[in-house]
Design a protein around this motif. Structure first.
Motif, PDB file in Angstrom:
ATOM      1  N   SER A 112       0.879  -1.173   0.000  1.00  0.00           N
ATOM      2  CA  SER A 112       0.000   0.000   0.000  1.00  0.00           C
ATOM      3  C   SER A 112       0.915   1.220   0.000  1.00  0.00           C
ATOM      4  CB  SER A 112      -0.930   0.001   1.212  1.00  0.00           C
ATOM      5  OG  SER A 112      -0.184   0.310   2.351  1.00  0.00           O
ATOM      6  N   VAL A 113       0.461   2.292  -0.653  1.00  0.00           N
ATOM      7  CA  VAL A 113       1.328   3.460  -0.831  1.00  0.00           C
ATOM      8  C   VAL A 113       1.056   4.460   0.292  1.00  0.00           C
ATOM      9  CG1 VAL A 113       1.993   5.309  -2.412  1.00  0.00           C
ATOM     10  CG2 VAL A 113       1.241   3.108  -3.325  1.00  0.00           C
ATOM     11  N   PRO A 114       2.042   4.688   1.168  1.00  0.00           N
ATOM     12  CA  PRO A 114       1.798   5.647   2.259  1.00  0.00           C
ATOM     13  C   PRO A 114       1.801   7.079   1.739  1.00  0.00           C
ATOM     14  CG  PRO A 114       4.043   4.766   2.400  1.00  0.00           C
ATOM     15  CD  PRO A 114       3.400   4.113   1.218  1.00  0.00           C
ATOM     16  N   PRO A 115       1.126   7.991   2.466  1.00  0.00           N
ATOM     17  CA  PRO A 115       1.128   9.395   2.041  1.00  0.00           C
ATOM     18  C   PRO A 115       2.558   9.942   1.951  1.00  0.00           C
ATOM     19  CG  PRO A 115      -0.440   9.043   3.832  1.00  0.00           C
ATOM     20  CD  PRO A 115       0.338   7.769   3.688  1.00  0.00           C
ATOM     21  N   PHE A 116       2.793  10.781   0.963  1.00  0.00           N
ATOM     22  CA  PHE A 116       4.127  11.331   0.704  1.00  0.00           C
ATOM     23  C   PHE A 116       4.583  12.214   1.866  1.00  0.00           C
ATOM     24  CE2 PHE A 116       7.127  14.367  -1.100  1.00  0.00           C
ATOM     25  CZ  PHE A 116       7.961  13.536  -1.829  1.00  0.00           C
ATOM     26  N   GLU A 117       5.862  12.036   2.255  1.00  0.00           N
ATOM     27  CA  GLU A 117       6.464  12.868   3.315  1.00  0.00           C
ATOM     28  C   GLU A 117       7.870  13.258   2.904  1.00  0.00           C
ATOM     29  OE1 GLU A 117       6.926  11.119   7.206  1.00  0.00           O
ATOM     30  OE2 GLU A 117       5.004  10.093   6.969  1.00  0.00           O
ATOM     31  N   PHE A 118       8.327  14.406   3.392  1.00  0.00           N
ATOM     32  CA  PHE A 118       9.710  14.819   3.140  1.00  0.00           C
ATOM     33  C   PHE A 118      10.603  14.226   4.231  1.00  0.00           C
ATOM     34  CE2 PHE A 118       7.199  17.769   0.714  1.00  0.00           C
ATOM     35  CZ  PHE A 118       7.886  17.811  -0.486  1.00  0.00           C
ATOM     36  N   ASN A 119      10.712  12.906   4.219  1.00  0.00           N
ATOM     37  CA  ASN A 119      11.465  12.191   5.255  1.00  0.00           C
ATOM     38  C   ASN A 119      12.908  11.950   4.782  1.00  0.00           C
ATOM     39  OD1 ASN A 119      11.271  10.175   3.360  1.00  0.00           O
ATOM     40  ND2 ASN A 119       9.580   9.129   4.379  1.00  0.00           N
ATOM     41  N   GLU A 120      13.626  11.150   5.534  1.00  0.00           N
ATOM     42  CA  GLU A 120      15.044  10.891   5.240  1.00  0.00           C
ATOM     43  C   GLU A 120      15.241  10.273   3.842  1.00  0.00           C
ATOM     44  OE1 GLU A 120      16.777   9.879   8.767  1.00  0.00           O
ATOM     45  OE2 GLU A 120      18.779  10.265   7.995  1.00  0.00           O
ATOM     46  N   ASN A 121      14.354   9.328   3.494  1.00  0.00           N
ATOM     47  CA  ASN A 121      14.486   8.678   2.179  1.00  0.00           C
ATOM     48  C   ASN A 121      14.345   9.692   1.057  1.00  0.00           C
ATOM     49  OD1 ASN A 121      14.746   6.219   3.354  1.00  0.00           O
ATOM     50  ND2 ASN A 121      12.609   5.581   3.028  1.00  0.00           N
ATOM     51  N   VAL A 122      13.335  10.554   1.200  1.00  0.00           N
ATOM     52  CA  VAL A 122      13.094  11.559   0.146  1.00  0.00           C
ATOM     53  C   VAL A 122      14.246  12.565   0.134  1.00  0.00           C
ATOM     54  CG1 VAL A 122      11.594  13.474  -0.544  1.00  0.00           C
ATOM     55  CG2 VAL A 122      10.589  11.264   0.068  1.00  0.00           C
ATOM     56  N   ALA A 123      14.670  13.016   1.312  1.00  0.00           N
ATOM     57  CA  ALA A 123      15.764  13.998   1.372  1.00  0.00           C
ATOM     58  C   ALA A 123      17.019  13.454   0.665  1.00  0.00           C
ATOM     59  CB  ALA A 123      16.074  14.359   2.817  1.00  0.00           C
ATOM     60  N   GLY A 124      17.262  12.151   0.829  1.00  0.00           N
ATOM     61  CA  GLY A 124      18.459  11.534   0.240  1.00  0.00           C
ATOM     62  C   GLY A 124      18.469  11.520  -1.279  1.00  0.00           C
ATOM     63  N   VAL A 125      17.294  11.576  -1.890  1.00  0.00           N
ATOM     64  CA  VAL A 125      17.229  11.522  -3.365  1.00  0.00           C
ATOM     65  C   VAL A 125      16.564  12.779  -3.942  1.00  0.00           C
ATOM     66  CG1 VAL A 125      17.129   8.991  -3.391  1.00  0.00           C
ATOM     67  CG2 VAL A 125      14.978  10.281  -3.386  1.00  0.00           C
ATOM     68  N   PHE A 126      16.423  13.798  -3.086  1.00  0.00           N
ATOM     69  CA  PHE A 126      15.577  14.944  -3.460  1.00  0.00           C
ATOM     70  C   PHE A 126      16.006  15.614  -4.760  1.00  0.00           C
ATOM     71  CE2 PHE A 126      14.373  19.474  -3.151  1.00  0.00           C
ATOM     72  CZ  PHE A 126      12.994  19.317  -3.129  1.00  0.00           C
ATOM     73  N   ASN A 127      17.316  15.821  -4.935  1.00  0.00           N
ATOM     74  CA  ASN A 127      17.737  16.546  -6.140  1.00  0.00           C
ATOM     75  C   ASN A 127      17.394  15.783  -7.415  1.00  0.00           C
ATOM     76  OD1 ASN A 127      18.520  18.830  -4.904  1.00  0.00           O
ATOM     77  ND2 ASN A 127      20.711  18.420  -4.957  1.00  0.00           N
ATOM     78  N   ASP A 128      17.612  14.472  -7.396  1.00  0.00           N
ATOM     79  CA  ASP A 128      17.257  13.668  -8.571  1.00  0.00           C
ATOM     80  C   ASP A 128      15.739  13.718  -8.787  1.00  0.00           C
ATOM     81  OD1 ASP A 128      17.917  11.683 -10.658  1.00  0.00           O
ATOM     82  OD2 ASP A 128      16.700  10.357  -9.403  1.00  0.00           O
ATOM     83  N   MET A 129      14.983  13.593  -7.683  1.00  0.00           N
ATOM     84  CA  MET A 129      13.519  13.594  -7.768  1.00  0.00           C
ATOM     85  C   MET A 129      13.000  14.915  -8.340  1.00  0.00           C
ATOM     86  SD  MET A 129      10.809  13.288  -4.601  1.00  0.00           S
ATOM     87  CE  MET A 129      10.901  11.544  -4.319  1.00  0.00           C
ATOM     88  N   ILE A 130      13.514  16.017  -7.851  1.00  0.00           N
ATOM     89  CA  ILE A 130      12.926  17.308  -8.256  1.00  0.00           C
ATOM     90  C   ILE A 130      13.314  17.669  -9.692  1.00  0.00           C
ATOM     91  CG2 ILE A 130      14.669  18.923  -7.307  1.00  0.00           C
ATOM     92  CD1 ILE A 130      11.900  20.306  -6.147  1.00  0.00           C
ATOM     93  N   HIS A 131      14.538  17.342 -10.079  1.00  0.00           N
ATOM     94  CA  HIS A 131      14.924  17.651 -11.461  1.00  0.00           C
ATOM     95  C   HIS A 131      14.145  16.798 -12.458  1.00  0.00           C
ATOM     96  CE1 HIS A 131      18.513  19.725  -9.759  1.00  0.00           C
ATOM     97  NE2 HIS A 131      18.285  20.495 -10.792  1.00  0.00           N
ATOM     98  N   ARG A 132      13.813  15.560 -12.078  1.00  0.00           N
ATOM     99  CA  ARG A 132      13.074  14.670 -12.993  1.00  0.00           C
ATOM    100  C   ARG A 132      11.558  14.859 -12.886  1.00  0.00           C
ATOM    101  NH1 ARG A 132      14.893   9.189 -11.104  1.00  0.00           N
ATOM    102  NH2 ARG A 132      13.822   8.283 -12.883  1.00  0.00           N
ATOM    103  N   SER A 133      11.102  15.579 -11.851  1.00  0.00           N
ATOM    104  CA  SER A 133       9.650  15.709 -11.640  1.00  0.00           C
ATOM    105  C   SER A 133       9.114  17.120 -11.861  1.00  0.00           C
ATOM    106  CB  SER A 133       9.280  15.320 -10.200  1.00  0.00           C
ATOM    107  OG  SER A 133       9.761  14.052  -9.887  1.00  0.00           O
ATOM    108  N   VAL A 134       9.990  18.113 -11.840  1.00  0.00           N
ATOM    109  CA  VAL A 134       9.507  19.497 -12.000  1.00  0.00           C
ATOM    110  C   VAL A 134      10.102  20.087 -13.277  1.00  0.00           C
ATOM    111  CG1 VAL A 134       9.476  21.806 -10.992  1.00  0.00           C
ATOM    112  CG2 VAL A 134       9.237  19.799  -9.510  1.00  0.00           C
TER     113      VAL A 134
END
Ligand SMILES: C[S@@+](CC[C@H](N)C(=O)[O-])C[C@H]1O[C@@H](n2cnc3c(N)ncnc32)[C@H](O)[C@@H]1O
Length: 246
Positions: free
Chosen positions: A13-35
């Motif tokens: 099940s997909v938990p609600p999105f949070e700016f947690n440690e996992n997201v912080a660790g990949v944030f730059n890759d995520m934001i450049h590919r998503s925005v």
């Protein structure tokens, strides 16, 4: 830059999105590919901030994440001194930002604050940045924040805000979604990643329309509002406070 693979495997099940440690660790890759146009957005916002910043005031970055805007601004300002406050409620994001500041020769000019931006005691600012962050606040709290930003800006000051938006007309809204998912696919996200991320963001990231944003800026007191960049469902606004207001 660590690769964002957070939604690459099927989750039970997909938990609600949070700016947690996992997201912080990949944030730059995520934001450049998503925005779309993220690099351009931050670059121009830093140039605008440097252009409008006045001595004796602050630059306030609300929802600063890991400091992409702040680091760009330091380079933009060069030897010009500045005072900047950067605020986020995610400790892992701020930890990454603090490390970058510690390694920058003028990093001590940026003060990091861990807080909810709705609760922040603001100080007179010539520039406020609210980049991809208002969309995460409860809708009922958005008007008050924009009004407080207008109040805290010095005459002639600016609010720079970028948001994911939704079109009020259903066919155009669907077209924007289609091209947005196409953009994500072109950046290497699979259909599974796109759909699980969409589920995670459901009711967490709630976009407003351009019309709702504009009405909110006007109601807060901004009479000079421009869209300086638009890409399907992403919009960057500049809102100027009148020179004669206090
Ligand atoms: C998409 S990111 C912003 C990106 C960043 N402004 C940039 O340009 O790179 C949203 C950020 O807002 C923060 N955030 C969300 N709601 C917040 C709140 N109520 N108070 C403070 N920070 C918040 C999150 O922790 C996250 O770091």
């Amino acid at each position: 830059m660590s690769q964002d693979t957070i939604y690459s495997k099927k989750l039970p099940s997909v938990p609600p999105f949070e700016f947690n440690e996992n997201v912080a660790g990949v944030f730059n890759d995520m934001i450049h590919r998503s925005v779309p146009l993220y690099r351009e957005t931050v670059k121009r916002q830093a140039q605008l901030a440097a252009r409008f910043y006045t001595k004796g005031t602050a630059i306030i970055d609300l929802g600063c994440s890991n400091g992409n805007f702040g680091m760009r601004l330091l380079n933009e300002m060069g030897k010009r001194p500045l005072r900047m406050i950067a605020v986020d409620n995610s400790a892992p994001m701020l930890a990454i930002y603090q490390k970058l500041l510690d390694n920058h020769p003028s990093g001590n000019q940026i003060e990091l604050i861990q807080a909810n931006i709705q609760d922040l005691a603001m100080e007179p600012a010539s520039v406020v940045i609210l980049n991809l962050t208002l969309q995460f606040l409860p809708i009922a709290e958005r008007d008050a924040l924009i009004t407080r930003i207008h109040q805290t800006l010095t005459p002639g000051g600016i609010l720079l805000i970028t948001e994911k938006v939704i079109h009020e007309e259903s066919q155009l809204s669907a077209l924007q979604q289609e091209f947005y998912y196409r953009f994500k696919g072109e950046n290497g996200y699979s259909n599974l990643e796109i759909s699980q991320k969409r589920d995670a963001l459901d009711n967490v990231l709630v976009p407003d329309s351009v019309e709702t944003h504009t009405a909110r800026f006007n109601a807060a007191g901004f009479t000079k509002v421009d869209i300086w960049q638009k890409w399907f469902n992403f919009t960057s606004f500049i809102c100027m406070k009148d020179e004669e207001e206090s």
